[in-house]
Design a protein around this motif. Structure first.
Motif, PDB file in Angstrom:
ATOM      1  N   ASP A 105       0.827  -1.211   0.000  1.00  0.00           N
ATOM      2  CA  ASP A 105       0.000   0.000   0.000  1.00  0.00           C
ATOM      3  C   ASP A 105       0.862   1.262   0.000  1.00  0.00           C
ATOM      4  N   TYR A 106       2.152   1.110  -0.209  1.00  0.00           N
ATOM      5  CA  TYR A 106       3.056   2.254  -0.378  1.00  0.00           C
ATOM      6  C   TYR A 106       3.848   2.031  -1.660  1.00  0.00           C
ATOM      7  N   CYS A 119       6.700  -5.722  -0.745  1.00  0.00           N
ATOM      8  CA  CYS A 119       7.542  -4.881  -1.591  1.00  0.00           C
ATOM      9  C   CYS A 119       8.820  -4.521  -0.848  1.00  0.00           C
ATOM     10  N   LEU A 120       9.780  -4.018  -1.606  1.00  0.00           N
ATOM     11  CA  LEU A 120      11.059  -3.586  -1.063  1.00  0.00           C
ATOM     12  C   LEU A 120      11.331  -2.158  -1.520  1.00  0.00           C
ATOM     13  N   ASP A 125      13.027   7.832   1.195  1.00  0.00           N
ATOM     14  CA  ASP A 125      11.680   8.402   1.069  1.00  0.00           C
ATOM     15  C   ASP A 125      10.663   7.641   1.910  1.00  0.00           C
ATOM     16  N   ILE A 126      10.817   6.332   1.997  1.00  0.00           N
ATOM     17  CA  ILE A 126       9.835   5.562   2.767  1.00  0.00           C
ATOM     18  C   ILE A 126       9.987   5.827   4.263  1.00  0.00           C
ATOM     19  N   ILE A 134       2.448   8.510   7.043  1.00  0.00           N
ATOM     20  CA  ILE A 134       1.809   8.216   5.753  1.00  0.00           C
ATOM     21  C   ILE A 134       2.515   7.056   5.044  1.00  0.00           C
ATOM     22  N   GLY A 135       3.171   6.224   5.830  1.00  0.00           N
ATOM     23  CA  GLY A 135       3.879   5.084   5.259  1.00  0.00           C
ATOM     24  C   GLY A 135       2.970   3.882   5.068  1.00  0.00           C
ATOM     25  N   PRO A 136       3.546   2.734   4.753  1.00  0.00           N
ATOM     26  CA  PRO A 136       2.762   1.519   4.539  1.00  0.00           C
ATOM     27  C   PRO A 136       2.142   1.000   5.826  1.00  0.00           C
TER      28      PRO A 136
END
Length: 202
Positions: A105-106, A119-120, A125-126, A134-136
């Motif tokens: 979801d990110y 995901c990786l 930025d993450i 507002i991250g995953p």
């Protein structure tokens, strides 16, 4: 009773991308003893993955402060589960480099989908997104990675160094780190105590 073991890839589909590697008791390399590795890339050129069950002593908020993403751990704005994001020992290669495994979801320009909703993202930025709330939904950070040259991982598997099975999202993000090894084996229908006793009588 029949084991729930899932067969590994066939010769036609040899990639272990999106699989777990579960260290056998006879693992020669002590750095990987009782490790569960999530494989993110695997081809004829080699493989790359992350140990997911060996936490670092540093907390995620403390790491964010050390990286100057926030000025102090108390300023981090995270969802409730955010403060529990694990910072793990991803492997012995480039141990100062950080990577984030996370739910899908990110997304960013540097995000790489792997498999099964995982995901990786290897860029800052993450971390900034997570620190801003507002991250995953689910994430874990690892420092360093495990890497294998061409044919090396296949040789280790053939020498009974690793068991392989499809990765499980719930084990990566919804299981405590100390329970991931036993849970991954349990998904294959294997009792860790039985595996250890079998190795002792080999």
């Amino acid at each position: 009773m029949e084991s729930k073991r899932t067969p590994g890839p066939t010769p036609e589909t040899t990639s272990l991308e999106g699989f777990f590697l579960i260290a056998m008791p006879g693992m020669q390399d002590e750095r990987f003893a009782k490790s569960v590795v999530y494989v993110c890339a695997h081809s004829a050129n080699g493989a790359m993955g992350f140990v997911i069950n060996k936490p670092q002593p540093m907390s995620f908020p403390a790491l964010m402060a050390q990286l100057d993403i926030v000025s102090s751990p108390d300023e981090i704005r995270l969802p409730e589960q955010g403060r529990d994001i694990m910072v793990g020992v991803g492997g012995p290669v480039e141990s100062g480099r950080g990577f984030v495994l996370h739910s899908n979801d990110y997304d960013s320009e540097s995000t790489v989908p792997v498999d099964g909703g995982i995901c990786l993202t290897p860029t800052m930025d993450i971390l900034k997104a997570i620190s801003s709330g507002i991250g995953p939904r689910s994430a874990m950070m690892v420092l360093g990675y495990a890497g294998w040259s061409a044919g090396q991982l296949e040789s280790e598997i053939a020498a009974n160094g690793w068991l392989t099975c499809p990765a499980d999202f719930e084990i990566v993000f919804g299981t405590r780190p100390e329970s991931r090894y036993a849970k991954a084996l349990g998904n294959m229908g294997i009792d860790p105590a039985f595996l250890a006793s079998e190795a002792g009588h080999a």
